[in-house]
Design an enzyme around this catalytic site. Structure first.
Site, PDB file in Angstrom:
ATOM      1  N   LYS A  43      23.648   8.104   5.925  1.00 48.38           N
ATOM      2  CA  LYS A  43      23.523   7.000   4.951  1.00 48.38           C
ATOM      3  C   LYS A  43      24.316   7.325   3.690  1.00 48.38           C
ATOM      4  O   LYS A  43      25.049   6.481   3.148  1.00 48.38           O
ATOM      5  CB  LYS A  43      22.049   6.784   4.583  1.00 48.38           C
ATOM      6  CG  LYS A  43      21.234   6.111   5.660  1.00 48.38           C
ATOM      7  CD  LYS A  43      19.809   5.919   5.172  1.00 48.38           C
ATOM      8  CE  LYS A  43      18.854   5.804   6.329  1.00 48.38           C
ATOM      9  NZ  LYS A  43      17.463   6.043   5.965  1.00 48.38           N
TER      10      LYS A  43
ATOM     11  N   GLU B  53      19.675  10.722   6.775  1.00 48.02           N
ATOM     12  CA  GLU B  53      19.979  10.649   5.338  1.00 48.02           C
ATOM     13  C   GLU B  53      21.449  10.966   5.043  1.00 48.02           C
ATOM     14  O   GLU B  53      22.094  10.301   4.230  1.00 48.02           O
ATOM     15  CB  GLU B  53      19.073  11.633   4.592  1.00 48.02           C
ATOM     16  CG  GLU B  53      19.007  11.421   3.103  1.00 48.02           C
ATOM     17  CD  GLU B  53      18.033  10.318   2.697  1.00 48.02           C
ATOM     18  OE1 GLU B  53      17.595   9.545   3.567  1.00 48.02           O
ATOM     19  OE2 GLU B  53      17.728  10.230   1.500  1.00 48.02           O
TER      20      GLU B  53
ATOM     21  N   THR C 187      11.517   6.764  -6.348  1.00 51.47           N
ATOM     22  CA  THR C 187      10.791   5.518  -6.059  1.00 51.47           C
ATOM     23  C   THR C 187      10.965   4.466  -7.156  1.00 51.47           C
ATOM     24  O   THR C 187      10.628   3.310  -6.955  1.00 51.47           O
ATOM     25  CB  THR C 187       9.280   5.763  -5.801  1.00 51.47           C
ATOM     26  OG1 THR C 187       8.704   6.380  -6.958  1.00 51.47           O
ATOM     27  CG2 THR C 187       9.059   6.629  -4.580  1.00 51.47           C
TER      28      THR C 187
ATOM     29  N   THR D  47       0.829  -1.216   0.000  1.00 46.61           N
ATOM     30  CA  THR D  47       0.000   0.000   0.000  1.00 46.61           C
ATOM     31  C   THR D  47       0.858   1.259   0.000  1.00 46.61           C
ATOM     32  O   THR D  47       0.326   2.360  -0.006  1.00 46.61           O
ATOM     33  CB  THR D  47      -0.900   0.030   1.257  1.00 46.61           C
ATOM     34  OG1 THR D  47      -0.043  -0.086   2.399  1.00 46.61           O
ATOM     35  CG2 THR D  47      -1.896  -1.104   1.259  1.00 46.61           C
ATOM     36  N   GLY D  48       2.182   1.122   0.034  1.00 48.99           N
ATOM     37  CA  GLY D  48       3.066   2.283   0.175  1.00 48.99           C
ATOM     38  C   GLY D  48       3.618   2.762  -1.161  1.00 48.99           C
ATOM     39  O   GLY D  48       3.348   2.194  -2.226  1.00 48.99           O
TER      40      GLY D  48
ATOM     41  N   HIS E   8      14.768  13.145  -7.130  1.00 51.05           N
ATOM     42  CA  HIS E   8      15.758  13.807  -6.279  1.00 51.05           C
ATOM     43  C   HIS E   8      16.807  14.482  -7.170  1.00 51.05           C
ATOM     44  O   HIS E   8      17.477  13.815  -7.978  1.00 51.05           O
ATOM     45  CB  HIS E   8      16.484  12.789  -5.389  1.00 51.05           C
ATOM     46  CG  HIS E   8      15.628  12.190  -4.309  1.00 51.05           C
ATOM     47  ND1 HIS E   8      14.365  12.630  -4.004  1.00 51.05           N
ATOM     48  CD2 HIS E   8      15.891  11.179  -3.424  1.00 51.05           C
ATOM     49  CE1 HIS E   8      13.877  11.914  -3.007  1.00 51.05           C
ATOM     50  NE2 HIS E   8      14.780  11.024  -2.635  1.00 51.05           N
TER      51      HIS E   8
ATOM     52  N   ARG F 156      21.495  -2.959   5.027  1.00 51.40           N
ATOM     53  CA  ARG F 156      22.410  -2.469   3.973  1.00 51.40           C
ATOM     54  C   ARG F 156      23.886  -2.573   4.331  1.00 51.40           C
ATOM     55  O   ARG F 156      24.714  -2.859   3.477  1.00 51.40           O
ATOM     56  CB  ARG F 156      22.111  -0.994   3.656  1.00 51.40           C
ATOM     57  CG  ARG F 156      20.873  -0.785   2.840  1.00 51.40           C
ATOM     58  CD  ARG F 156      20.672   0.695   2.576  1.00 51.40           C
ATOM     59  NE  ARG F 156      19.342   0.930   2.036  1.00 51.40           N
ATOM     60  CZ  ARG F 156      18.624   2.003   2.285  1.00 51.40           C
ATOM     61  NH1 ARG F 156      19.105   2.961   3.066  1.00 51.40           N
ATOM     62  NH2 ARG F 156      17.427   2.141   1.759  1.00 51.40           N
TER      63      ARG F 156
ATOM     64  N   CYS G  92      17.560   6.244  -1.572  1.00 55.25           N
ATOM     65  CA  CYS G  92      17.214   6.823  -2.876  1.00 55.25           C
ATOM     66  C   CYS G  92      18.158   7.942  -3.306  1.00 55.25           C
ATOM     67  O   CYS G  92      18.400   8.128  -4.498  1.00 55.25           O
ATOM     68  CB  CYS G  92      15.770   7.306  -2.866  1.00 55.25           C
ATOM     69  SG  CYS G  92      15.280   8.126  -1.347  1.00 55.25           S
TER      70      CYS G  92
ATOM     71  N   GLN H  78      15.457  16.883  -2.275  1.00 56.09           N
ATOM     72  CA  GLN H  78      14.779  15.582  -2.338  1.00 56.09           C
ATOM     73  C   GLN H  78      13.259  15.712  -2.352  1.00 56.09           C
ATOM     74  O   GLN H  78      12.677  16.496  -1.596  1.00 56.09           O
ATOM     75  CB  GLN H  78      15.238  14.709  -1.159  1.00 56.09           C
ATOM     76  CG  GLN H  78      16.710  14.366  -1.259  1.00 56.09           C
ATOM     77  CD  GLN H  78      17.208  13.434  -0.168  1.00 56.09           C
ATOM     78  OE1 GLN H  78      18.287  13.643   0.365  1.00 56.09           O
ATOM     79  NE2 GLN H  78      16.446  12.396   0.156  1.00 56.09           N
TER      80      GLN H  78
ATOM     81  N   SER I 268       7.911  12.328  -2.159  1.00 57.25           N
ATOM     82  CA  SER I 268       7.588  10.894  -2.165  1.00 57.25           C
ATOM     83  C   SER I 268       8.695  10.061  -1.525  1.00 57.25           C
ATOM     84  O   SER I 268       8.482   8.905  -1.170  1.00 57.25           O
ATOM     85  CB  SER I 268       7.316  10.399  -3.591  1.00 57.25           C
ATOM     86  OG  SER I 268       8.450  10.607  -4.401  1.00 57.25           O
TER      87      SER I 268
HETATM   88  N1  LIG Z   1      10.016   6.495  -0.801  1.00 55.84           N
HETATM   89  C1  LIG Z   1      11.245   6.374  -1.301  1.00 55.84           C
HETATM   90  O1  LIG Z   1      11.664   7.138  -2.190  1.00 55.84           O
HETATM   91  C2  LIG Z   1      12.167   5.279  -0.809  1.00 55.84           C
HETATM   92  C3  LIG Z   1      13.328   5.046  -1.535  1.00 55.84           C
HETATM   93  C4  LIG Z   1      14.200   4.038  -1.125  1.00 55.84           C
HETATM   94  C5  LIG Z   1      13.892   3.301  -0.013  1.00 55.84           C
HETATM   95  N2  LIG Z   1      12.748   3.529   0.704  1.00 55.84           N
HETATM   96  C6  LIG Z   1      12.458   2.638   1.846  1.00 55.84           C
HETATM   97  O2  LIG Z   1      11.423   1.746   1.427  1.00 55.84           O
HETATM   98  C7  LIG Z   1      10.576   1.393   2.517  1.00 55.84           C
HETATM   99  C8  LIG Z   1       9.150   1.782   2.190  1.00 55.84           C
HETATM  100  O3  LIG Z   1       9.073   3.185   1.972  1.00 55.84           O
HETATM  101  P1  LIG Z   1       7.762   3.904   1.416  1.00 55.84           P
HETATM  102  O4  LIG Z   1       8.210   5.251   1.015  1.00 55.84           O
HETATM  103  O5  LIG Z   1       7.049   3.046   0.432  1.00 55.84           O
HETATM  104  O6  LIG Z   1       6.864   3.991   2.758  1.00 55.84           O
HETATM  105  P2  LIG Z   1       5.276   4.102   2.907  1.00 55.84           P
HETATM  106  O7  LIG Z   1       4.674   4.767   1.732  1.00 55.84           O
HETATM  107  O8  LIG Z   1       5.055   4.704   4.245  1.00 55.84           O
HETATM  108  O9  LIG Z   1       4.777   2.573   2.931  1.00 55.84           O
HETATM  109  C9  LIG Z   1       5.043   1.717   4.018  1.00 55.84           C
HETATM  110  C10 LIG Z   1       4.416   0.357   3.774  1.00 55.84           C
HETATM  111  O10 LIG Z   1       4.739  -0.504   4.861  1.00 55.84           O
HETATM  112  C11 LIG Z   1       3.557  -1.107   5.363  1.00 55.84           C
HETATM  113  N3  LIG Z   1       3.638  -1.363   6.794  1.00 55.84           N
HETATM  114  C12 LIG Z   1       3.797  -0.467   7.801  1.00 55.84           C
HETATM  115  N4  LIG Z   1       3.768  -1.100   9.004  1.00 55.84           N
HETATM  116  C13 LIG Z   1       3.575  -2.417   8.731  1.00 55.84           C
HETATM  117  C14 LIG Z   1       3.420  -3.588   9.545  1.00 55.84           C
HETATM  118  N5  LIG Z   1       3.460  -3.520  10.869  1.00 55.84           N
HETATM  119  N6  LIG Z   1       3.235  -4.786   8.920  1.00 55.84           N
HETATM  120  C15 LIG Z   1       3.187  -4.872   7.567  1.00 55.84           C
HETATM  121  N7  LIG Z   1       3.310  -3.785   6.743  1.00 55.84           N
HETATM  122  C16 LIG Z   1       3.497  -2.585   7.322  1.00 55.84           C
HETATM  123  C17 LIG Z   1       2.477  -0.093   5.057  1.00 55.84           C
HETATM  124  O11 LIG Z   1       1.220  -0.756   5.091  1.00 55.84           O
HETATM  125  P3  LIG Z   1      -0.141  -0.057   5.665  1.00 55.84           P
HETATM  126  O12 LIG Z   1      -0.612   0.879   4.587  1.00 55.84           O
HETATM  127  O13 LIG Z   1      -1.047  -1.208   5.862  1.00 55.84           O
HETATM  128  O14 LIG Z   1       0.230   0.659   6.923  1.00 55.84           O
HETATM  129  C18 LIG Z   1       2.880   0.378   3.675  1.00 55.84           C
HETATM  130  O15 LIG Z   1       2.461  -0.560   2.719  1.00 55.84           O
HETATM  131  C19 LIG Z   1      11.159   2.115   3.745  1.00 55.84           C
HETATM  132  O16 LIG Z   1      12.010   1.236   4.426  1.00 55.84           O
HETATM  133  C20 LIG Z   1      11.925   3.287   3.116  1.00 55.84           C
HETATM  134  O17 LIG Z   1      12.969   3.729   3.943  1.00 55.84           O
HETATM  135  C21 LIG Z   1      11.877   4.482   0.315  1.00 55.84           C
END
Ligand SMILES: NC(=O)c1ccc[n+]([C@@H]2O[C@H](COP(=O)([O-])OP(=O)(O)OC[C@H]3O[C@@H](n4cnc5c(N)ncnc54)[C@H](OP(=O)(O)O)[C@@H]3O)[C@@H](O)[C@H]2O)c1
Length: 353
Positions: free
Chosen positions: A205, A202, A332, A12-13, A242, A111, A149, A176, A179
């Site tokens: 990292k 950040e 993303t 869903t994210g 970004h 990582r 990212c 950045q 999203s």
């Molecule tokens: N956004 C970026 O540009 C980016 C880039 C590189 C890496 N990342 C990394 O990728 C990961 C996801 O990021 P995102 O941006 O997609 O975050 P996000 O939009 O907040 O999505 C988080 C996801 O995790 C799920 N989740 C949260 N708590 C959970 C639980 N207890 N059990 C199962 N699922 C759970 C959420 O589900 P619900 O909707 O059900 O809560 C949602 O599907 C993170 O570790 C982030 O650091 C992000």
């Protein structure tokens, strides 16, 4: 060979839905299950859509989200593409690898582990062999991560410069996109008409991950690269992409035209492997004074499967021994889900799956 069944964690994210976008018609992988928290259990993908610039297929939109349990994911899925928060990824991803699942993760928790590759196929494909040394996972499971990212966007140009001229010093300042903070991310009243000069964790990292990626993997160990890396990170009110400005000093001081040719000629190190999500040109160099821009360049990359997977570089200048440039990448896609998908394609090409 039939397609390999894969699970999406965090469906869903922001990252999870980019996974679904890239996997719904993938030549090697097929969606075996969508998982998120119990808050989302039973909802259709169409009820929880976050990605608005892609038209999902009708049958994909009908897929239902299930509560994430490791048992359910490991039942029938060889691969888990992970887009879950780092806090829970550490345990969840390790347990899945224990159960024999190949985990390709976006989360930060594994990582920097000494046996986990931090991978960009065009930059350090040889690091993937580290999964053979992950003896803690006895059942054929393993973990491969992609960088955060912002590090991902600078890694291909820095790799091109390092191997040609030897990096000594890099200072990067980031602009950045929202999203990058996930959904719903930064509160709108903080974000609109504003710039926030702090993104927790950040800079640390960026200053460490690049040294692992541009280093070597030898005799079962990662040997980190040694150049000085400084980062300043800011969040700006842009949806995707970004933008990063860099100042670079190298052991050699090439003519500017040579350096530009080195960047634009960088093919990556895929040695003829035809990975479906790899862009034909990993780095696109623009000569206009006002590029790259998120609005124009975030989705750079050919063929269509690699849309958003190329890094766009521009405003390449020289000031004596220092070189200045901007790089832009889709956070993303190239910096998130696309990075994991191409990592899995490399693992398949290397017969690790
Ligand atoms: N956004 C970026 O540009 C980016 C880039 C590189 C890496 N990342 C990394 O990728 C990961 C996801 O990021 P995102 O941006 O997609 O975050 P996000 O939009 O907040 O999505 C988080 C996801 O995790 C799920 N989740 C949260 N708590 C959970 C639980 N207890 N059990 C199962 N699922 C759970 C959420 O589900 P619900 O909707 O059900 O809560 C949602 O599907 C993170 O570790 C982030 O650091 C992000």
């Amino acid at each position: 060979m039939g397609k390999i069944s894969v699970a999406v964690l965090g469906a869903t994210g922001m990252i999870g839905q980019r996974f679904i976008q890239l996997l719904e018609d993938h030549p090697y992988f097929e969606l075996g299950g969508l998982y998120a928290s119990e808050r989302s259990d039973g909802k259709k993908l169409s009820d929880v859509l976050k990605v608005r610039d892609h038209r999902f297929q009708d049958e994909t939109l009908e897929m239902r989200i299930e509560t994430l349990t490791n048992k359910a994911v490991a039942n029938g899925n060889r691969i888990a593409f992970s887009g879950i928060p780092s806090e829970m990824a550490k345990e969840t991803e390790a347990e899945l690898a224990d159960l024999g699942v190949a985990v390709f993760s976006n989360a930060g928790s594994h990582r920097m582990r000494p046996d986990v590759p931090l991978l960009i196929p065009e930059v350090n494909p040889e690091h993937i062999m580290a999964v053979r040394d992950q003896s803690t996972f006895p059942n054929g499971g393993f973990i491969v991560t992609n960088a955060n990212c912002s590090t991902t966007g600078i890694a291909p140009p820095l790799k091109a410069l390092d191997e040609s001229y030897g990096l000594q010093f890099v200072s990067v300042s980031t602009y950045q996109a929202l999203s990058g903070a996930g959904y719903p991310g930064v509160p709108s009243l903080d974000a609109v008409g504003n710039v926030i000069p702090y993104i927790g964790g950040e800079e640390e990292k960026m200053e460490t991950e690049i040294l692992k990626m541009l280093g070597e993997y030898q005799n079962g160990k990662f040997i980190y690269s040694q150049f000085t890396m400084l980062a300043n990170c800011a969040r700006v009110p842009v949806i995707d992409g970004h933008l990063e400005s860099m100042v670079v000093k190298m052991r050699e001081a090439p003519e500017l035209d040579d350096l530009i040719e080195t960047l634009s000629g960088f093919k990556g190190h895929l040695q003829g492997l035809k990975l479906p999500t790899a862009p034909e040109r990993p780095i696109i160099v623009r000569s206009e004074n006002n590029r790259p821009q998120p609005a124009l360049d975030a989705f750079a990359g050919e063929p269509s499967r690699a849309r958003g997977m190329a890094v766009t570089v521009g405003r390449v200048r020289r000031n004596e021994d220092y070189y200045k440039l901007f790089a832009l990448s889709h956070n993303t896609l190239r910096g998130g889900a696309g990075g994991s998908v191409i990592n899995a394609e490399l693992a398949l090409a290397k017969k690790l799956l």
